[in-house]
Design an enzyme around this catalytic site. Structure first.
Site, PDB file in Angstrom:
ATOM      1  N   GLY A  13       9.170  -4.460  -8.613  1.00 33.00           N
ATOM      2  CA  GLY A  13      10.214  -3.440  -9.003  1.00 33.00           C
ATOM      3  C   GLY A  13      11.633  -3.674  -8.605  1.00 33.00           C
TER       4      GLY A  13
ATOM      5  CG  HIS B 192       3.333   1.075  -5.430  1.00 33.93           C
ATOM      6  ND1 HIS B 192       3.715   1.841  -4.392  1.00 33.93           N
ATOM      7  CD2 HIS B 192       3.968  -0.380  -4.780  1.00 33.93           C
ATOM      8  CE1 HIS B 192       4.227   1.348  -3.309  1.00 33.93           C
ATOM      9  NE2 HIS B 192       4.582   0.169  -3.394  1.00 33.93           N
TER      10      HIS B 192
ATOM     11  N   GLY C  30       0.776  -1.433  -0.117  1.00 31.53           N
ATOM     12  CA  GLY C  30      -0.077  -0.098   0.218  1.00 31.53           C
ATOM     13  C   GLY C  30       0.768   1.200  -0.041  1.00 31.53           C
TER      14      GLY C  30
ATOM     15  CB  SER D 198      10.981   4.884  -1.240  1.00 35.38           C
ATOM     16  OG  SER D 198      10.572   4.196  -0.086  1.00 35.38           O
TER      17      SER D 198
ATOM     18  CG  HIS E 150       5.586   5.247  -4.556  1.00 32.46           C
ATOM     19  ND1 HIS E 150       5.916   4.789  -5.667  1.00 32.46           N
ATOM     20  CD2 HIS E 150       5.863   4.615  -3.588  1.00 32.46           C
ATOM     21  CE1 HIS E 150       6.872   3.653  -5.149  1.00 32.46           C
ATOM     22  NE2 HIS E 150       6.810   3.620  -3.958  1.00 32.46           N
ATOM     23  CD  GLU E 151       2.573   8.066 -11.035  1.00 31.23           C
ATOM     24  OE1 GLU E 151       2.815   7.394 -12.191  1.00 31.23           O
ATOM     25  OE2 GLU E 151       1.314   8.534 -11.139  1.00 31.23           O
TER      26      GLU E 151
END
Ligand code: PAF
Length: 280
Positions: free
Chosen positions: A147, A36, A30, A185, A33-34
């Site tokens: 990632g 993810h 959760g 992050s 951010h961009e």
């Protein structure tokens, strides 16, 4: 987009999908951010259906305070996922996932976990592999996306999938950076203004280390990185390592046929930031 809290309800819904439709899984904790969202976009491009899990996994935190302070932005997360056309979201409780036994399974990762993050965060990778294995068993995706910012995690998950003969393709996704180079992050939101202004230095140092790596010896690279942080009052270097891209063995010499990556962990106050770069 459907949101599920229980394994049973998610599996019921997944069982209704046509067998020929492919499913991509994006596991997250959760506070999206961009970075993810770029992973979710990639999963959408490569699969008919996408499931995103949002679960702050207690067994991968070696410090209780990190777990307690982990940011949660569930309403914004769901809104962002809906706008990307995500199909399913899984937001279980700890009890639902661990069924009263909140412990990690013990894996043997062939040394991948004995360096860098594994060395500095006891039990972290057993916790990560435990939850990812559970998520794989629950959702049974065709592909799962991770990632490259957590590069060591990515290799650990590939290893776990091999060890357990799990038929899922692990897809690495490039690090997504802020305009100034700071790797995205969830922890970045906790930085003070000074720390945030100082943080791009981490990637700048990695870029310079790459240049030095290709023109000099290993010791020059290491001492360069160390010196870069000595004068910095906002950022304290925890480690910088040059390691083999596949085995993650720490390099003691540079062999011409091998590929290496630089790995860094830096403290900004109590907030720990990591990054990495392909050196050759
Ligand atoms: O990278 C993360 O966010 C977590 O380690 C993961 C893979 C979702 C497992 O909890």
């Amino acid at each position: 987009m459907e949101v599920f809290k229980t394994i049973k309800s998610l599996q019921q819904s997944l069982s209704l999908k046509d067998d020929h439709l492919t499913l991509g899984l994006v596991p997250t904790m959760g506070a999206l951010h961009e970075g993810h969202l770029s992973i979710v976009r990639r999963a959408k491009e490569e699969n008919n259906l996408v499931v995103v899990s949002i679960f702050v996994n207690p067994t991968q935190f070696d410090k209780k305070e990190d777990l307690i302070n982990y940011p949660s932005t569930i309403d914004a997360d769901l809104e962002a996922l809906e706008s990307l056309g995500c199909d399913y979201v899984f937001t279980p409780t700890v009890e639902e996932v661990y069924q009263g036994d909140t412990r990690s399974e013990a894996f043997s990762f062939d040394g991948l976990d004995s360096v860098m993050e594994g060395k500095h965060r006891q039990g972290h990778f057993d916790g990560v592999a435990t939850i990812v294995k559970k998520l794989f068993q629950i959702t049974k995706p065709d592909k799962a996306y991770f990632g490259e910012k957590d590069y060591q995690q990515l290799l650990i998950i590939k290893k776990m999938v091999d060890l357990e003969s799990i038929p899922i393709v692990i897809v690495p996704v490039q690090i997504y950076r802020e305009i100034d180079g700071l790797a995205m992050s969830s922890r970045n939101t906790r930085l003070t203004e000074n720390q945030r202004n100082a943080a791009p230095e981490i990637y700048q140092t990695l870029l310079k280390s790459k240049k030095i790596f290709n023109n000099n010896d290993l010791d020059s690279v290491k001492s360069f990185v160390k010196n870069e942080f000595i004068q910095n009052k906002d950022l304290q270097l925890e480690y910088f390592e040059v390691a083999d891209t596949e085995s993650l063995r720490i390099a003691t010499e540079i062999l011409p046929h091998k590929k290496y990556r630089g790995f860094i962990a830096v403290f900004a106050g109590s907030i720990r930031l990591i990054d990495n770069i392909a050196l050759n």
